[in-house]
Write an enzyme that holds these catalytic residues in place. Structure first.
Site, mmCIF file in Angstrom:
data_model
loop_
_atom_site.group_PDB
_atom_site.id
_atom_site.type_symbol
_atom_site.label_atom_id
_atom_site.label_comp_id
_atom_site.label_asym_id
_atom_site.label_seq_id
_atom_site.Cartn_x
_atom_site.Cartn_y
_atom_site.Cartn_z
ATOM 1 N N THR A 121 0.802 -1.230 0.000
ATOM 2 C CA THR A 121 0.000 0.000 0.000
ATOM 3 C C THR A 121 0.838 1.285 0.000
ATOM 4 O O THR A 121 0.280 2.380 -0.027
ATOM 5 C CB THR A 121 -0.922 0.008 1.232
ATOM 6 O OG1 THR A 121 -0.136 -0.253 2.408
ATOM 7 C CG2 THR A 121 -1.994 -1.059 1.111
ATOM 8 N N GLU A 122 2.153 1.167 0.004
ATOM 9 C CA GLU A 122 3.019 2.345 0.105
ATOM 10 C C GLU A 122 2.730 3.370 -0.983
ATOM 11 O O GLU A 122 2.720 4.583 -0.745
ATOM 12 C CB GLU A 122 4.493 1.931 0.047
ATOM 13 C CG GLU A 122 4.977 1.151 1.266
ATOM 14 C CD GLU A 122 4.841 -0.343 1.105
ATOM 15 O OE1 GLU A 122 5.496 -1.077 1.864
ATOM 16 O OE2 GLU A 122 4.055 -0.800 0.233
ATOM 17 N N VAL A 123 2.542 2.890 -2.218
ATOM 18 C CA VAL A 123 2.358 3.796 -3.347
ATOM 19 C C VAL A 123 1.143 4.693 -3.151
ATOM 20 O O VAL A 123 1.089 5.801 -3.694
ATOM 21 C CB VAL A 123 2.253 2.978 -4.662
ATOM 22 C CG1 VAL A 123 0.943 2.202 -4.735
ATOM 23 C CG2 VAL A 123 2.434 3.869 -5.883
#
Length: 244
Positions: A121-123
């Site tokens: 989910t970083e992006v």
């Protein structure tokens, strides 16, 4: 009180991430407690292997945005799992997100229930899965890494096994885990240590070559205005300004 519970049974030490209130997010305290528990297992001749599992419905939600660990400390934890002279097996029965996937990638084997799901989910908050790439990219299918790093979409346990994140996905995680632990109990301590060195050599090469660069990249991203907006939006449970 420690955030990592420890239990022993027939040579297997089970370390349980026990911070369900924040979905076992990787806080400085949790990372420290896990590192200490792993160090204790490394020194204990009665421990043949380690199972790493969790309370609640999430193995780990990733970095604790309110109390994150120092990035070098997190790198040290991932390296500690990879270099521990005893196999570390992840047992997952729920969700895993972002930095939690780095912990899975550092483990020698990982087993999850079919109901589990995963996402980089970083992006979506303006950063990238930089540091966790150290154990992950040597093990993941390259095309799958491109897809899931770039989209942040969720994928299920069967897909996680197909792309190399998991060893096994099964309806009953404990039934799937049992033969693996049985094999580890039959193996000699020296044989396990020597065999682990063989299969982790490529991962350790990534740590030696790329750790400093990826820590710096991660720090730069987290300090950016875009990441501040993404993390604020996440905490406030709203869409970030860039979402179309």
């Amino acid at each position: 009180m420690t955030l990592v519970a420890i239990a022993h049974e027939r040579g297997i030490a089970t370390l349980t991430l026990d911070s369900p209130a924040n979905r076992n997010a990787l806080s400085a305290r949790l990372v420290g407690d896990l590192a200490q528990a792993l160090a204790d297992c490394a020194k204990d001749d009665a421990v043949r292997a380690v199972v790493l599992t969790h309370t609640g419905g999430t193995f780990s939600a990733g970095a604790d945005l309110k109390a994150p660990p120092n990035p070098y400390t997190f790198v040290d934890l991932l390296r500690q799992i990879v270099t521990l002279p005893k196999p570390v097996v992840a047992r997952v029965n729920g969700k895993t997100r972002a930095g939690g996937l780095g912990v899975l990638g550092a483990c020698d084997m990982a087993v999850a229930s079919s109901a589990s799901d995963f996402a980089f989910t970083e992006v979506r908050i303006g950063v990238a899965p930089a540091v966790i790439s150290l154990p992950l990219l040597p093990r993941l299918d390259p095309r799958a890494a491109e897809r899931y790093y770039l989209t942040g979409e969720r994928f299920d346990a069967a897909e996680a096994a197909r792309i190399g994140l998991l060893t096994l996905a099964a309806d009953d995680v404990d039934d799937a885990l049992a033969p693996l632990l049985g094999g580890l109990r039959k193996a000699s301590p020296q044989g396990l240590t020597a065999s682990k060195r063989l299969v982790t050599a490529r991962v350790l090469d990534a740590f030696e070559r790329d750790a400093e660069d990826l820590v710096q990249r991660s720090a730069s991203l987290f300090a950016s205005a875009e990441a501040r907006e993404g993390m604020t939006a996440f905490i406030e449970r709203r869409d970030p300004v860039w979402e179309l």
